[in-house]
Enzyme design. Structure first.
Site, PDB file in Angstrom:
ATOM      1  N   LYS A  97       0.856  -1.192   0.000  1.00 33.55           N
ATOM      2  CA  LYS A  97       0.000   0.000   0.000  1.00 33.55           C
ATOM      3  C   LYS A  97       0.889   1.237   0.000  1.00 33.55           C
ATOM      4  CE  LYS A  97      -4.348   0.998   2.346  1.00 33.55           C
ATOM      5  NZ  LYS A  97      -5.016   0.887   3.650  1.00 33.55           N
TER       6      LYS A  97
HETATM    7  C1  E4P Z   1      -8.374   1.769   3.639  1.00 29.80           C
HETATM    8  O1  E4P Z   1      -7.534   1.047   3.159  1.00 29.80           O
HETATM    9  C2  E4P Z   1      -8.227   2.507   4.886  1.00 29.80           C
HETATM   10  O2  E4P Z   1      -7.474   1.721   5.779  1.00 29.80           O
HETATM   11  C3  E4P Z   1      -9.533   2.765   5.564  1.00 29.80           C
HETATM   12  O3  E4P Z   1     -10.641   2.348   4.812  1.00 29.80           O
HETATM   13  C4  E4P Z   1      -9.665   4.098   6.204  1.00 29.80           C
HETATM   14  O4  E4P Z   1     -10.905   4.162   6.842  1.00 29.80           O
HETATM   15  P1  E4P Z   1     -11.260   5.280   7.927  1.00 29.80           P
HETATM   16  O5  E4P Z   1     -11.515   6.569   7.213  1.00 29.80           O
HETATM   17  O6  E4P Z   1     -12.491   4.758   8.592  1.00 29.80           O
HETATM   18  O7  E4P Z   1     -10.073   5.369   8.855  1.00 29.80           O
END
Ligand code: E4P
Length: 218
Positions: free
Chosen positions: A87
């Site tokens: 990522k």
């Molecule tokens: C995605 O890969 C992120 O980890 C995640 O969906 C972020 O979500 P949040 O805005 O609830 O922290």
């Protein structure tokens, strides 16, 4: 549509996997910190433990923000298991790192995407997944779902292979609407996945069926 669970909690990952509908996991540095995972070796061991539970698609995020360190970290993460997807944040060096890692055959997930322009860059760099954060856009009074719709349309126009991974999903309607729009993947907390089960007519209908069965079978 693929379902990923957005957590680093092993019990939640097991529970979602046991339901039989899980296609992968997304984590981020905040989710890893929430589980108290610290130190390079512990982080790697935790990613390995996640990979041992699921069949594929475990997003593991780099911490570096410069090209050289990002690709080094990405290559290290990819060595943990073939299920790992590296990522990478949507920043200038991130786009370069996605291009580089993709050329090495390493899958990437471009994260922290908040505009269609960013999504175009991620696709052109060859990201396997692009992660637009819909809940965080909704939080600041922008329409997160419209962004998903825009990206799905743009990728369709040009036949980009990058999959649209709707992230930052807060509730079941986000997920259902992402499916209507045609997002390839939704990543969400366990609660959102299990909440899809709920309908009062299912509960009352089942109660009635069982009561009628027992009336004649007891
Ligand atoms: C995605 O890969 C992120 O980890 C995640 O969906 C972020 O979500 P949040 O805005 O609830 O922290």
């Amino acid at each position: 549509m693929k379902f990923f669970i957005d957590t680093a909690n092993l019990n939640e990952i097991r529970e979602a996997y046991d339901l039989g509908v899980l296609d992968g996991v997304t984590t981020n540095p905040s989710l890893m910190a929430k589980e108290g995972i610290k130190g390079e070796e512990n982080v790697k061991a935790h990613y390995k433990a996640i990979c041992d539970i699921v069949d594929n698609n475990v997003s593991a995020e780099v911490i570096a923000t410069d090209f050289d360190t990002m690709i080094k970290e990405g290559e290290e993460l990819a060595k943990i298991d073939e299920k790992i997807v590296v990522k990478i944040p949507m920043i200038r060096d991130g786009v370069k790192a996605i291009k580089y890692l993709t050329a090495q055959g390493i899958r990437t997930n471009c994260t922290l995407v908040f505009s269609a322009g960013q999504a175009i860059l991620a696709a052109k760099a060859g990201a396997s997944y692009v992660s637009p954060f819909i809940g965080r856009l909704d939080d600041i009074a922008y329409d997160g779902l419209s962004l998903i719709e825009q990206i799905v349309q743009i990728y369709d126009n040009y036949g980009y292979a990058t999959e649209v991974l709707a992230a930052s999903i807060r509730h079941t309607m986000h997920l259902v609407q992402c499916a209507e729009i045609g997002a390839d993947v939704a990543t969400c907390p366990l609660k959102v996945i299990t909440s899809l089960l709920n309908h009062p007519l299912t509960d009352s209908g089942l109660k009635q069926f069982l009561a009628d069965h027992h009336k004649v079978n007891s």
